[in-house]
Design an enzyme around this catalytic site. Structure first.
Site, PDB file in Angstrom:
ATOM      1  N   ARG A 279      13.247  -3.607   2.577  1.00 45.93           N
ATOM      2  CA  ARG A 279      12.550  -3.238   3.808  1.00 45.93           C
ATOM      3  C   ARG A 279      11.392  -4.087   4.136  1.00 45.93           C
ATOM      4  O   ARG A 279      10.351  -4.425   3.570  1.00 45.93           O
ATOM      5  CB  ARG A 279      11.758  -1.829   3.281  1.00 45.93           C
ATOM      6  CG  ARG A 279      11.022  -1.046   4.258  1.00 45.93           C
ATOM      7  CD  ARG A 279      10.094  -0.029   3.588  1.00 45.93           C
ATOM      8  NE  ARG A 279      11.146   1.013   3.391  1.00 45.93           N
ATOM      9  CZ  ARG A 279      10.524   2.017   2.439  1.00 45.93           C
ATOM     10  NH1 ARG A 279       9.425   1.735   1.759  1.00 45.93           N
ATOM     11  NH2 ARG A 279      11.160   3.085   1.900  1.00 45.93           N
TER      12      ARG A 279
ATOM     13  N   TYR B 197      11.578  13.505   3.530  1.00 50.64           N
ATOM     14  CA  TYR B 197      10.294  12.654   3.984  1.00 50.64           C
ATOM     15  C   TYR B 197      10.689  11.999   5.370  1.00 50.64           C
ATOM     16  O   TYR B 197       9.904  12.203   6.339  1.00 50.64           O
ATOM     17  CB  TYR B 197       9.832  12.256   2.909  1.00 50.64           C
ATOM     18  CG  TYR B 197       8.701  11.268   3.439  1.00 50.64           C
ATOM     19  CD1 TYR B 197       7.305  11.438   3.616  1.00 50.64           C
ATOM     20  CD2 TYR B 197       8.983   9.891   3.459  1.00 50.64           C
ATOM     21  CE1 TYR B 197       6.158  10.668   3.648  1.00 50.64           C
ATOM     22  CE2 TYR B 197       7.591   8.936   3.559  1.00 50.64           C
ATOM     23  CZ  TYR B 197       6.460   9.247   3.712  1.00 50.64           C
ATOM     24  OH  TYR B 197       5.344   8.416   4.016  1.00 50.64           O
TER      25      TYR B 197
HETATM   26  P1  NAD Z   1      -2.325   9.719  -0.128  1.00 50.76           P
HETATM   27  O1  NAD Z   1      -1.331  10.728  -0.808  1.00 50.76           O
HETATM   28  O2  NAD Z   1      -3.235   8.877  -0.971  1.00 50.76           O
HETATM   29  O3  NAD Z   1      -3.276  10.330   0.972  1.00 50.76           O
HETATM   30  C1  NAD Z   1      -2.892  11.613   1.646  1.00 50.76           C
HETATM   31  C2  NAD Z   1      -3.953  12.593   1.724  1.00 50.76           C
HETATM   32  O4  NAD Z   1      -3.669  13.696   2.474  1.00 50.76           O
HETATM   33  C3  NAD Z   1      -4.098  13.271   0.377  1.00 50.76           C
HETATM   34  O5  NAD Z   1      -5.548  12.833  -0.218  1.00 50.76           O
HETATM   35  C4  NAD Z   1      -4.056  14.705   0.410  1.00 50.76           C
HETATM   36  O6  NAD Z   1      -4.703  15.497  -0.445  1.00 50.76           O
HETATM   37  C5  NAD Z   1      -4.256  14.876   1.846  1.00 50.76           C
HETATM   38  N1  NAD Z   1      -3.560  15.995   2.321  1.00 50.76           N
HETATM   39  C6  NAD Z   1      -2.118  16.283   2.179  1.00 50.76           C
HETATM   40  N2  NAD Z   1      -1.828  17.479   2.678  1.00 50.76           N
HETATM   41  C7  NAD Z   1      -3.050  17.891   3.150  1.00 50.76           C
HETATM   42  C8  NAD Z   1      -3.380  19.097   3.904  1.00 50.76           C
HETATM   43  N3  NAD Z   1      -2.359  19.835   4.363  1.00 50.76           N
HETATM   44  N4  NAD Z   1      -4.607  19.364   4.598  1.00 50.76           N
HETATM   45  C9  NAD Z   1      -5.524  18.441   4.081  1.00 50.76           C
HETATM   46  N5  NAD Z   1      -5.127  17.277   3.440  1.00 50.76           N
HETATM   47  C10 NAD Z   1      -3.982  17.115   2.946  1.00 50.76           C
HETATM   48  O7  NAD Z   1      -1.416   8.581   0.943  1.00 50.76           O
HETATM   49  P2  NAD Z   1      -1.683   7.491   1.488  1.00 50.76           P
HETATM   50  O8  NAD Z   1      -1.006   6.388   0.683  1.00 50.76           O
HETATM   51  O9  NAD Z   1      -3.133   7.224   1.786  1.00 50.76           O
HETATM   52  O10 NAD Z   1      -0.975   7.739   2.957  1.00 50.76           O
HETATM   53  C11 NAD Z   1      -1.500   7.899   4.236  1.00 50.76           C
HETATM   54  C12 NAD Z   1      -0.650   8.106   5.296  1.00 50.76           C
HETATM   55  O11 NAD Z   1       0.203   6.886   5.437  1.00 50.76           O
HETATM   56  C13 NAD Z   1       0.545   9.200   4.945  1.00 50.76           C
HETATM   57  O12 NAD Z   1       0.816   9.730   6.204  1.00 50.76           O
HETATM   58  C14 NAD Z   1       1.511   8.460   4.407  1.00 50.76           C
HETATM   59  O13 NAD Z   1       2.896   9.191   4.956  1.00 50.76           O
HETATM   60  C15 NAD Z   1       1.525   7.097   5.259  1.00 50.76           C
HETATM   61  N6  NAD Z   1       2.177   6.190   4.804  1.00 50.76           N
HETATM   62  C16 NAD Z   1       1.816   5.450   3.569  1.00 50.76           C
HETATM   63  C17 NAD Z   1       2.060   4.226   2.855  1.00 50.76           C
HETATM   64  C18 NAD Z   1       1.885   3.467   1.822  1.00 50.76           C
HETATM   65  O14 NAD Z   1       2.344   2.597   1.512  1.00 50.76           O
HETATM   66  N7  NAD Z   1       0.715   3.960   1.224  1.00 50.76           N
HETATM   67  C19 NAD Z   1       3.337   3.868   3.512  1.00 50.76           C
HETATM   68  C20 NAD Z   1       3.886   4.601   4.470  1.00 50.76           C
HETATM   69  C21 NAD Z   1       3.351   5.475   4.993  1.00 50.76           C
HETATM   70  C1  UGA Z   2       7.357   4.411  -0.232  1.00 49.09           C
HETATM   71  C2  UGA Z   2       6.785   5.855  -0.233  1.00 49.09           C
HETATM   72  O1  UGA Z   2       7.878   6.799   0.299  1.00 49.09           O
HETATM   73  C3  UGA Z   2       5.847   6.160   1.006  1.00 49.09           C
HETATM   74  O2  UGA Z   2       4.694   6.257   0.144  1.00 49.09           O
HETATM   75  C4  UGA Z   2       5.919   5.322   1.993  1.00 49.09           C
HETATM   76  O3  UGA Z   2       5.961   6.121   3.083  1.00 49.09           O
HETATM   77  C5  UGA Z   2       7.080   4.183   1.935  1.00 49.09           C
HETATM   78  O4  UGA Z   2       7.043   3.677   0.597  1.00 49.09           O
HETATM   79  C6  UGA Z   2       6.839   3.274   2.882  1.00 49.09           C
HETATM   80  O5  UGA Z   2       6.169   2.214   2.948  1.00 49.09           O
HETATM   81  O6  UGA Z   2       7.237   3.713   4.070  1.00 49.09           O
HETATM   82  P1  UGA Z   2       9.267   3.434  -1.753  1.00 49.09           P
HETATM   83  O7  UGA Z   2       8.898   2.132  -1.259  1.00 49.09           O
HETATM   84  O8  UGA Z   2      10.771   3.488  -1.994  1.00 49.09           O
HETATM   85  O9  UGA Z   2       8.742   4.170  -0.624  1.00 49.09           O
HETATM   86  O10 UGA Z   2       8.436   4.096  -3.035  1.00 49.09           O
HETATM   87  P2  UGA Z   2       7.839   3.026  -4.280  1.00 49.09           P
HETATM   88  O11 UGA Z   2       7.418   4.410  -5.364  1.00 49.09           O
HETATM   89  O12 UGA Z   2       6.983   2.396  -3.794  1.00 49.09           O
HETATM   90  O13 UGA Z   2       8.986   2.611  -4.889  1.00 49.09           O
HETATM   91  C7  UGA Z   2       9.347   1.243  -4.747  1.00 49.09           C
HETATM   92  C8  UGA Z   2      10.658   1.025  -5.386  1.00 49.09           C
HETATM   93  O14 UGA Z   2      10.552   0.958  -6.712  1.00 49.09           O
HETATM   94  C9  UGA Z   2      11.714   2.189  -5.240  1.00 49.09           C
HETATM   95  O15 UGA Z   2      12.992   1.362  -5.151  1.00 49.09           O
HETATM   96  C10 UGA Z   2      11.760   2.594  -6.441  1.00 49.09           C
HETATM   97  O16 UGA Z   2      13.204   3.205  -7.027  1.00 49.09           O
HETATM   98  C11 UGA Z   2      11.157   1.584  -7.375  1.00 49.09           C
HETATM   99  N1  UGA Z   2      10.561   2.104  -8.686  1.00 49.09           N
HETATM  100  C12 UGA Z   2       9.418   2.970  -8.499  1.00 49.09           C
HETATM  101  C13 UGA Z   2      10.727   1.680 -10.137  1.00 49.09           C
HETATM  102  O17 UGA Z   2      11.763   0.711 -10.099  1.00 49.09           O
HETATM  103  N2  UGA Z   2      10.115   1.942 -11.038  1.00 49.09           N
HETATM  104  C14 UGA Z   2       9.410   2.845 -10.744  1.00 49.09           C
HETATM  105  O18 UGA Z   2       8.448   3.177 -11.758  1.00 49.09           O
HETATM  106  C15 UGA Z   2       8.930   3.453  -9.735  1.00 49.09           C
END
Ligand code: NAD
Ligand code: UGA
Length: 361
Positions: free
Chosen positions: A308, A155
């Site tokens: 992070r 990813y």
């Molecule tokens: P999410 O999974 O809730 O939303 C992603 C959406 O994209 C989903 O609704 C999914 O159906 C849609 N999607 C995926 N592939 C598609 C395709 N081919 N065509 C049309 N729709 C498609 O994720 P989120 O948490 O809302 O994250 C949004 C963005 O932010 C992502 O790019 C993610 O990598 C980035 N991001 C989020 C976090 C976080 O903490 N939430 C952290 C780092 C990065």
């Molecule tokens: C996440 C995801 O990769 C993305 O949605 C996003 O891009 C990224 O954060 C980001 O913010 O950039 P991560 O924080 O590792 O990455 O994923 P989480 O599922 O939120 O897990 C956080 C931590 O909790 C990890 O260390 C994981 O091992 C731990 N974890 C997760 C537990 O200890 N228990 C659980 O049940 C789930």
């Protein structure tokens, strides 16, 4: 500066479902909301137009870039449990499928605001000389991904290569872009509860809430010592609105968006969630914790980031923005959302719900 029409790709997801209505409200313009599902996008705002489509389907990127003056691209597979179990789908969703969109934005002079990730920094924060730092910085930190057999990094690698493609289009072909690197943004509607409205393993917030609502132990991967800085989705929405409002300042910029003040260990997050849940469900059982190995929880190929924390100096300067919502302040709203949406659907011998239905507002 008001955009003519904004396309929000991934508008049916967690962040997109908060962002699309907020953009319509803030800018008073039409929004093309594209996704494969809209269950989370419940707004009745007539300016938000839902288009059920995959971004890689024939003609979709063409249509989006023909109509909009700004594209906000959020589509992704961004759940860590998928990175090592469906790596090819993850690479396609975060890289391959988006290539035509970036090319079309360049050709048609459509502004692109692309969501990358804090995961591009990889395992730990190192400055450009390789020295450890606390915070991760957009223009100085290295990207330290693990070896190829650690498929966790598919990813981050796909997202990083997409950043490099966008950067090159900007530098050499005039693309007007901004790249956002979110740091663990959380809020109502994040992910799903396994067995109810999704399968597999969601991100940690939904994992913990699922376990708490079912009265099951919270699983701490490798002891839960890993640290994350959690930001409320409202702070993310405000920052993205400001990126739209400040095209000149944000052109060609990569921006960390996160809340360094909300840094906690994962075990501490579990304790805080449990404490807050008791406010809604006084009869909820005290939490139990269970240590699990990463290999048992995610399978072979998983790897992790120890800590992070974002450096948000640039976002503060360019956007006059400050994340405002503290972790303890955001949790009640998040839990209220999950409790209201799932109360009638979570059952189990130790779930608090059978005895606490009447306590849910
Ligand atoms: P999410 O999974 O809730 O939303 C992603 C959406 O994209 C989903 O609704 C999914 O159906 C849609 N999607 C995926 N592939 C598609 C395709 N081919 N065509 C049309 N729709 C498609 O994720 P989120 O948490 O809302 O994250 C949004 C963005 O932010 C992502 O790019 C993610 O990598 C980035 N991001 C989020 C976090 C976080 O903490 N939430 C952290 C780092 C990065
Ligand atoms: C996440 C995801 O990769 C993305 O949605 C996003 O891009 C990224 O954060 C980001 O913010 O950039 P991560 O924080 O590792 O990455 O994923 P989480 O599922 O939120 O897990 C956080 C931590 O909790 C990890 O260390 C994981 O091992 C731990 N974890 C997760 C537990 O200890 N228990 C659980 O049940 C789930």
């Amino acid at each position: 500066m008001t955009p003519r029409r904004i396309a929000v790709l991934g508008a049916g997801g967690f962040i997109g479902s908060h962002l699309a209505p907020a953009l319509a409200e803030r800018f008073g313009c039409e929004i093309d909301a594209v996704d494969v599902t809209f269950e989370k996008l419940t707004t009745a705002d007539a300016r938000v137009h839902r288009h059920e489509a995959r971004i890689e389907d024939a003609g979709v990127a063409e249509e989006v870039t023909r109509r909009a003056s700004v594209v906000v691209s959020l589509t992704a597979l961004c759940n860590p449990s998928l990175y090592s179990t469906k790596p090819l789908e993850v690479i396609d969703a975060n890289f391959t499928h988006l290539l035509p969109l970036v090319r079309l934005c360049t050709e048609r002079q459509v502004r692109l605001i692309h969501f990358s990730t804090a995961e591009v920094y990889g395992r730990r924060a190192l400055d450009s000389a390789g020295e450890p730092t606390l915070e991760m910085n957009e223009d100085d930190s290295c990207s330290v991904l693990g070896p190829v057999h650690r498929e966790r990094w598919t990813y981050a690698c796909a997202k990083q290569l997409m950043e490099r493609v966008i950067w090159a289009h900007g530098q050499h072909h005039g693309l007007d872009f901004s790249i956002v690197r979110p740091f663990n943004t959380i809020g109502p509607r994040m992910d799903y509860l396994p067995g109810i409205d999704g399968e597999g393993t969601p991100r940690v917030l939904a994992c913990f809430i699922n376990q708490l609502l079912r009265g099951e132990p919270l699983k701490l991967v490798a002891g839960g010592h890993q640290r994350r800085a959690f930001m409320d989705v409202a702070d993310m929405v405000e920052a993205v609105c400001r990126i739209l409002e400040r095209p000149a300042a944000c052109r060609g910029q990569i921006l960390n968006l996160g809340n360094p003040a909300n840094e906690v260990s994962i075990a501490e997050l579990g304790r805080l969630l449990s404490r807050e849940l008791t406010a809604f469900l006084p009869l909820a059982r005290p939490p139990r914790f269970e240590d699990v190995s990463a290999a048992d929880f995610y399978g072979e190929g998983y790897d992790d980031t120890e800590q992070r924390v974002p450096d948000i100096t640039k976002a503060r300067r360019l956007l006059s923005w400050e994340p405002r919502v503290g972790l303890k302040q955001m949790l009640p709203n998040i839990l209220k959302d999950y409790v209201e949406r799932y109360a009638g659907r979570v059952v189990g011998p130790t779930s608090p719900f059978p005895i606490a239905q009447g306590l849910v507002a």
